[in-house]
Design an enzyme around this catalytic site. Structure first.
Site, short mmCIF file in Angstrom:
data_model
loop_
_atom_site.label_atom_id
_atom_site.label_comp_id
_atom_site.label_asym_id
_atom_site.label_seq_id
_atom_site.Cartn_x
_atom_site.Cartn_y
_atom_site.Cartn_z
N ASP A 193 41.43 -24.88 -5.16
CA ASP A 193 42.65 -24.75 -5.94
C ASP A 193 43.73 -25.61 -5.27
OD1 ASP A 193 43.29 -23.36 -3.65
OD2 ASP A 193 44.00 -21.57 -4.68
N LYS A 222 36.06 -24.88 -11.12
CA LYS A 222 36.67 -23.99 -10.14
C LYS A 222 36.34 -22.53 -10.43
CE LYS A 222 41.06 -22.99 -10.17
NZ LYS A 222 42.55 -23.06 -10.08
#
Length: 225
Positions: free
Chosen positions: A152, A134
């Site tokens: 997320d 991420k």
């Protein structure tokens, strides 16, 4: 593909590709200048800020980095500050001890392996301490203009709730978003989606009456006010 909606426990059908484009275009029209809410001045300070943002709000990270970056904003300055030095500036955010250790370690690795520069390749980024997929996606998207999608909790929820991109885990949702969002909209979609999930398509009570794209959203329990 059909999946249970993570918010309502009801089955949601995937949007068509036409609906996906319409959804993203409506978000873009509503918020054309969407950008990261983290404060940074360089690829390096962006990287540090994103590492610090894990399990912390952007606002809390900005408060910490406002002071930290005045003292140290390059890999060599962070290494010179050391773990304890970094810690005194970031101890207001979650996991600050581990984050202090990772920030110093990744800075050392940047100096030793990349001449102090942030690499623009996923493999090299993910090899840095404290940097996962991420974080790498955020840095590649913002600092290197790559069409990556950092998923997320907000984007994961939004993708499954609306039918935009269904998946049982963040990687599945990421791949679905990259595959389904039109290429001309993909890079900026990260910002549009995260802000939409953060402020409108909220976890407990989505504010559907504020959503500009509700007409194509497949969420069955729309909260229209």
């Amino acid at each position: 593909m059909v999946t249970k909606n993570i918010a309502s426990d009801q089955k949601v059908k995937a949007m068509s590709l036409v609906e996906v484009r319409t959804f993203i275009e409506h978000l873009a029209k509503e918020n054309p200048d969407a950008k990261s809410e983290l404060n940074y001045t360089s690829p390096y300070t962006l990287l540090v800020a994103v590492v610090l943002s894990a399990q912390a709000t952007d606002a809390s990270v900005n408060k910490a980095t406002e002071k930290l970056f005045k003292v140290a904003s390059t890999p060599s300055e962070i290494v010179a500050l050391g773990e304890e030095g970094v810690a005194q500036y970031i101890n207001s955010i979650g996991l600050w001890r581990a984050k202090s250790r990772n920030v110093v370690a990744l800075s050392t690795q940047l100096l030793e392996q990349h001449d102090g520069n942030v690499p623009g390749e996923r493999q090299a980024l993910e090899a840095l301490p404290g940097v996962g997929r991420k974080t790498a996606n955020v840095v590649l998207n913002i600092a290197f203009n790559q069409s990556t999608m950092a998923v997320d909790t907000h984007i994961f929820r939004l993708g499954n709730r609306t039918g935009l991109a269904l998946g049982k885990d963040v990687l599945a949702v990421e791949k679905a978003l990259v595959r389904r969002i039109p290429k001309d909209l993909l890079r900026d979609s990260h910002h549009w989606l995260i802000l939409h999930g953060r402020y409108i398509c909220k976890a407990r009570k989505p504010e559907c009456w504020r959503c500009p794209a509700t007409i194509v959203c497949h969420y069955p329990n729309k909260n229209l006010g």
